[in-house]
Each structure stands twice: as structure tokens, then as C-alpha cells.
Design an enzyme around this catalytic site. Structure first.
Site, PDB file in Angstrom:
ATOM      1  CG  ASP A  47      54.673  44.791 -64.984  1.00  0.00           C
ATOM      2  OD1 ASP A  47      55.107  43.843 -64.302  1.00  0.00           O
ATOM      3  OD2 ASP A  47      54.805  45.972 -64.637  1.00  0.00           O
ATOM      4  CG  HIS A  61      43.993  30.767 -67.198  1.00  0.00           C
ATOM      5  ND1 HIS A  61      43.767  32.056 -67.631  1.00  0.00           N
ATOM      6  CD2 HIS A  61      43.003  30.022 -67.740  1.00  0.00           C
ATOM      7  CE1 HIS A  61      42.687  32.082 -68.392  1.00  0.00           C
ATOM      8  NE2 HIS A  61      42.205  30.864 -68.463  1.00  0.00           N
ATOM      9  CE  LYS A  70      49.296  34.270 -63.856  1.00  0.00           C
ATOM     10  NZ  LYS A  70      48.059  33.769 -64.470  1.00  0.00           N
ATOM     11  CG  HIS A 117      44.991  34.285 -60.903  1.00  0.00           C
ATOM     12  ND1 HIS A 117      44.798  35.069 -62.017  1.00  0.00           N
ATOM     13  CD2 HIS A 117      44.629  35.037 -59.832  1.00  0.00           C
ATOM     14  CE1 HIS A 117      44.359  36.254 -61.634  1.00  0.00           C
ATOM     15  NE2 HIS A 117      44.237  36.257 -60.321  1.00  0.00           N
ATOM     16  CE1 TYR A 130      48.855  38.165 -65.601  1.00  0.00           C
ATOM     17  CE2 TYR A 130      47.095  39.739 -65.985  1.00  0.00           C
ATOM     18  CZ  TYR A 130      47.817  38.621 -66.370  1.00  0.00           C
ATOM     19  OH  TYR A 130      47.480  37.981 -67.534  1.00  0.00           O
ATOM     20  CE  LYS A 167      43.048  30.285 -71.946  1.00  0.00           C
ATOM     21  NZ  LYS A 167      44.252  31.114 -71.829  1.00  0.00           N
ATOM     22  CG  ASP A 168      39.001  30.251 -69.399  1.00  0.00           C
ATOM     23  OD1 ASP A 168      40.055  29.598 -69.287  1.00  0.00           O
ATOM     24  OD2 ASP A 168      38.962  31.487 -69.276  1.00  0.00           O
TER      25      ASP A 168
END
Length: 180
Positions: A47, A61, A70, A117, A130, A167-168
Site C-alpha cells: 500500500d 509510470h 493498482k 498510470h 493505492y 524522471k517524468d
């Protein structure tokens, strides 16, 4: 719990029955038997809980070798949540679905393994929780560029550019991203 298959039928929007009065509310957020009946026989092993400010976009991702399903929800604020089909044998490869999840609507989204996602925070801040079907493996994570025109995701941006992690910002275009 109400289960609604979206335009990509493996992605399921879940709306709990909420019992409330002037004292507050109660709702069941997960029941294994109903989840398996509507979404499949998955086991959750981890979680996660994050908090983000307005304008932050996290994603898109996925993990290639240890794919994670998820089950996501928002417990404070609101996000626009997106799932992108990354399965090369799927008729919906490269297509996306998006929904607004909020503490107010209490809805949850099932994003199965094989999907990228991400989410964009539309409220002042949001807490996002999540459940995952596999453990986080940072070396296995892939990021797809949120603004790739081949995806054409209609993000409800508050300003012209969202706030992104490094990273994004360096994410792959869909055409170069490895598929399942």
C-alpha cells in the site's frame, strides 16, 4: 460497491456505497471476493500513500518485468487519474482513459498490470492512496511522456505546464517505450 468498466474494459471505476449522516460517513473500500468477481484474481502486496500540491503531475509510470496492478483512490482533494494501455497484443494499445477521483466522490480506479498510470492534481493539494499487486522495483520502472501527442491525453491543466519530477521530464515517447 458499483463496478463500471470504462472504454478500455479492463480498467474499472469503483463507486462504494456510502452511509452517512450528520456525524460523518462509513464505506467499505475493498472486499476481496467482489474485487475478484469484477476485476480478477489479484493479490495486493503493498500500500502506498502520497501527498501532492496543485499542478503536480506524476506519471505515466509502469514496471515492465514486475508489472503492478493498482487500486487507486483519493482521500483528500482531487486528481485527474489516467491509465494507458501498454499491452502490444491489445486492440486498445496506446489508448487512455481518465477519470476525476476525489475525496468527495470517493471513487476508486482499478488499473491492471500492463498499463501505465499517472495523475494530475486539480485541487489545492491531494492525498493519493493505492494498493499494488507487486512490489516497487525502481530499476524496472518506465515513464511515458505525459504530453506525447500520440497519446493525446486531455489533461485538465490549470497552467500551461504541470510540475514534473526529473524522471517524468525525461520520459519516453510512447513509440519508444517498451510494451508488455
Amino acid at each position: 460497491m458499483q463496478f463500471e468498466r470504462l472504454e478500455i474494459p479492463e480498467v474499472v471505476l469503483m463507486t462504494p456505497k456510502v452511509f452517512g449522516d450528520e456525524r460523518g460517513f462509513f464505506m467499505e473500500t475493498f472486499r476481496q471476493s467482489e474485487f475478484e468477481q469484477h476485476c480478477g484474481a489479484y493479490t495486493f502486496v503493498q500500500d502506498n500513500h502520497s501527498k501532492s500540491k496543485q499542478g503536480i503531475l506524476r506519471g505515466l509510470h509502469y514496471q515492465l518485468n514486475q508489472p503492478q496492478g493498482k487500486l487507486v483512490r483519493v482521500t483528500q482533494g482531487e486528481v485527474f487519474d489516467v491509465a494507458v494501455d501498454m499491452r502490444k497484443s491489445s486492440p486498445t494499445l496506446g489508448q487512455w482513459v481518465g477519470v476525476h477521483l476525489s475525496a468527495e466522490n470517493k471513487q476508486m480506479l482499478w488499473v491492471p498490470p500492463g498499463f501505465a498510470h499517472g495523475f494530475y492534481v486539480t485541487s489545492e493539494e491531494a492525498e493519493f492512496q493505492y494498493k499494488c499487486t507487486d512490489y516497487y522495483a525502481p530499476g524496472d520502472e518506465v515513464s511515458v511522456l505525459w504530453s506525447d501527442s500520440d497519446l493525446g491525453i486531455e489533461w485538465p491543466l490549470i497552467s500551461s505546464e504541470p510540475s514534473l519530477s526529473e524522471k517524468d521530464r525525461e520520459a519516453l515517447m510512447l513509440m519508444h517505450a517498451p510494451k508488455f
